[in-house]
Design an enzyme around this catalytic site. Structure first.
Site, PDB file in Angstrom:
ATOM      1  N   TYR A 247       7.616  10.906  -3.696  1.00  0.00           N
ATOM      2  CA  TYR A 247       6.158  10.815  -3.509  1.00  0.00           C
ATOM      3  C   TYR A 247       5.399  11.347  -4.733  1.00  0.00           C
ATOM      4  CZ  TYR A 247       1.483  11.544  -1.569  1.00  0.00           C
ATOM      5  OH  TYR A 247       0.120  11.550  -1.375  1.00  0.00           O
TER       6      TYR A 247
HETATM    7  P1  NAP Z   1      -2.723   7.647   6.182  1.00  0.00           P
HETATM    8  O1  NAP Z   1      -3.699   8.120   7.184  1.00  0.00           O
HETATM    9  O2  NAP Z   1      -1.280   7.589   6.508  1.00  0.00           O
HETATM   10  O3  NAP Z   1      -3.239   6.204   5.665  1.00  0.00           O
HETATM   11  C1  NAP Z   1      -2.471   5.433   4.797  1.00  0.00           C
HETATM   12  C2  NAP Z   1      -3.041   4.032   4.795  1.00  0.00           C
HETATM   13  O4  NAP Z   1      -2.270   3.234   3.875  1.00  0.00           O
HETATM   14  C3  NAP Z   1      -2.955   3.340   6.161  1.00  0.00           C
HETATM   15  O5  NAP Z   1      -4.109   2.594   6.381  1.00  0.00           O
HETATM   16  C4  NAP Z   1      -1.746   2.440   6.007  1.00  0.00           C
HETATM   17  O6  NAP Z   1      -1.758   1.314   6.860  1.00  0.00           O
HETATM   18  C5  NAP Z   1      -1.940   2.020   4.556  1.00  0.00           C
HETATM   19  N1  NAP Z   1      -0.764   1.366   3.994  1.00  0.00           N
HETATM   20  C6  NAP Z   1       0.499   1.814   3.903  1.00  0.00           C
HETATM   21  N2  NAP Z   1       1.287   0.872   3.370  1.00  0.00           N
HETATM   22  C7  NAP Z   1       0.503  -0.221   3.137  1.00  0.00           C
HETATM   23  C8  NAP Z   1       0.728  -1.509   2.618  1.00  0.00           C
HETATM   24  N3  NAP Z   1       1.968  -1.906   2.248  1.00  0.00           N
HETATM   25  N4  NAP Z   1      -0.319  -2.350   2.486  1.00  0.00           N
HETATM   26  C9  NAP Z   1      -1.555  -1.981   2.880  1.00  0.00           C
HETATM   27  N5  NAP Z   1      -1.831  -0.787   3.401  1.00  0.00           N
HETATM   28  C10 NAP Z   1      -0.808   0.093   3.525  1.00  0.00           C
HETATM   29  O7  NAP Z   1      -2.788   8.539   4.849  1.00  0.00           O
HETATM   30  P2  NAP Z   1      -3.997   9.224   4.055  1.00  0.00           P
HETATM   31  O8  NAP Z   1      -3.708  10.666   4.053  1.00  0.00           O
HETATM   32  O9  NAP Z   1      -5.301   8.729   4.490  1.00  0.00           O
HETATM   33  O10 NAP Z   1      -3.656   8.689   2.582  1.00  0.00           O
HETATM   34  C11 NAP Z   1      -4.518   7.842   1.847  1.00  0.00           C
HETATM   35  C12 NAP Z   1      -4.210   8.058   0.365  1.00  0.00           C
HETATM   36  O11 NAP Z   1      -4.522   9.400   0.005  1.00  0.00           O
HETATM   37  C13 NAP Z   1      -2.731   7.861   0.011  1.00  0.00           C
HETATM   38  O12 NAP Z   1      -2.624   7.173  -1.215  1.00  0.00           O
HETATM   39  C14 NAP Z   1      -2.210   9.286  -0.125  1.00  0.00           C
HETATM   40  O13 NAP Z   1      -1.106   9.364  -0.977  1.00  0.00           O
HETATM   41  C15 NAP Z   1      -3.437   9.983  -0.690  1.00  0.00           C
HETATM   42  N6  NAP Z   1      -3.490  11.443  -0.510  1.00  0.00           N
HETATM   43  C16 NAP Z   1      -3.538  11.972   0.751  1.00  0.00           C
HETATM   44  C17 NAP Z   1      -3.621  13.357   0.894  1.00  0.00           C
HETATM   45  C18 NAP Z   1      -3.740  14.014   2.257  1.00  0.00           C
HETATM   46  O14 NAP Z   1      -3.741  15.257   2.323  1.00  0.00           O
HETATM   47  N7  NAP Z   1      -3.850  13.260   3.342  1.00  0.00           N
HETATM   48  C19 NAP Z   1      -3.625  14.190  -0.232  1.00  0.00           C
HETATM   49  C20 NAP Z   1      -3.572  13.615  -1.498  1.00  0.00           C
HETATM   50  C21 NAP Z   1      -3.511  12.235  -1.623  1.00  0.00           C
HETATM   51  P3  NAP Z   1      -0.963   1.301   8.280  1.00  0.00           P
HETATM   52  O15 NAP Z   1      -1.867   1.991   9.269  1.00  0.00           O
HETATM   53  O16 NAP Z   1      -0.803  -0.163   8.541  1.00  0.00           O
HETATM   54  O17 NAP Z   1       0.329   2.026   8.081  1.00  0.00           O
END
Ligand code: NAP
Length: 243
Positions: A166
């Site tokens: 990751y």
């Molecule tokens: P999340 O709630 O798990 O959301 C991830 C999203 O990505 C979901 O809508 C998922 O769709 C979608 N996704 C996954 N694979 C995909 C694909 N092949 N095509 C299209 N959509 C896809 O996670 P989040 O925390 O909001 O993360 C959003 C971004 O922020 C990510 O890039 C993550 O690395 C980054 N981030 C998060 C955090 C944190 O603390 N949460 C911190 C730093 C960075 P499905 O519902 O269909 O699976």
């Protein structure tokens, strides 16, 4: 074709940070495309955000080149240009994750396919539409976990987290930010990486994390940078982050 409103595409917008980013951009008056891989989840999210502005679902799986191409055709047909692209879709593959000495190579491949190649596919497909906008903005949603500067700074605990796939996928995403910013120098397009902080989402269910609407604010700031704003930068809520 709607040529008066600015248009934005947020990938992975059916939940979490992407969903909140879409909401905030819609409230700012953008026509917001929710790029989602699952039709039911995407349509349901668009319905939920209908009260916030002009929000539209588009089928988009960032790992599927044909799906990405079809989404670009549809958005080109309906909104003509794209002012903002948020590469938000991301995964943290639990199985096989580990430190570099033990991580499964397949886990790295699966992670890269979404977090790096996904963003690359989408960016390449939508660049022509971003070039049609007055001042395109690309935001790569990254994390300080991908910062090599942070990793190797003395006493930093980052290297103890049992995960390589990751963080490394986000290091590569950051490379795309820097390289594309240099390639696009002299154009009005800006591309930056942001870390949204630790947000309570399905990806990060750890206690004590902020609501994803807070993380989305950092993303929206990068999506709406003025002409004298940075490009080729990596920042979080507190300012610049070392690569
Ligand atoms: P999340 O709630 O798990 O959301 C991830 C999203 O990505 C979901 O809508 C998922 O769709 C979608 N996704 C996954 N694979 C995909 C694909 N092949 N095509 C299209 N959509 C896809 O996670 P989040 O925390 O909001 O993360 C959003 C971004 O922020 C990510 O890039 C993550 O690395 C980054 N981030 C998060 C955090 C944190 O603390 N949460 C911190 C730093 C960075 P499905 O519902 O269909 O699976």
């Amino acid at each position: 074709m709607n040529t008066t409103k600015q248009a934005a595409l947020v990938t992975g917008a059916n939940k979490g940070i992407g969903f909140e980013t879409a909401r905030q951009l819609a409230q700012l008056g953008f026509t917001v495309w929710l790029g989602c891989r699952d039709q039911e989840r995407g349509e349901s999210a668009a319905k939920e955000l209908a009260g916030d502005g002009d929000v539209r679902f588009v089928s988009l799986d960032v790992t599927d080149a044909e799906s990405v191409r079809a989404a670009a055709v549809r958005i080109g047909d309906e909104t003509g240009a794209l002012d903002v692209l948020v590469n938000n879709a991301g995964v943290a593959v639990g199985e096989g994750e580990g430190l570099p000495s033990t991580v499964r190579p397949e886990t790295i491949q699966q992670t890269l396919d979404v977090n790096f190649y996904g963003a690359l596919r989408v960016t390449q497909a939508f660049l022509p539409l971003l070039q049609k906008a007055q001042a395109g903005r690309i935001v790569n949603v990254s994390t300080t976990l991908g910062s090599i500067t942070t990793l190797v700074s003395p006493g930093n605990p980052l290297g103890q987290i049992p995960a390589f796939a990751y963080p490394a996928s986000k290091t590569l995403l950051n490379a795309l930010t820097g390289w594309l910013a240099v390639e696009l120098k002299g154009t009005p397009i800006k591309i930056n990486s942001v870390c949204p902080g630790a947000n309570a989402t399905d990806m990060n269910p750890n206690p004590g994390t902020q609501h994803p609407s807070e993380g989305a604010k950092v993303v929206v700031r990068a999506a709406t940078l003025p002409a004298d704003g940075p490009t080729g930068s990596f920042f979080d809520v507190n300012g610049p982050v070392g690569w």
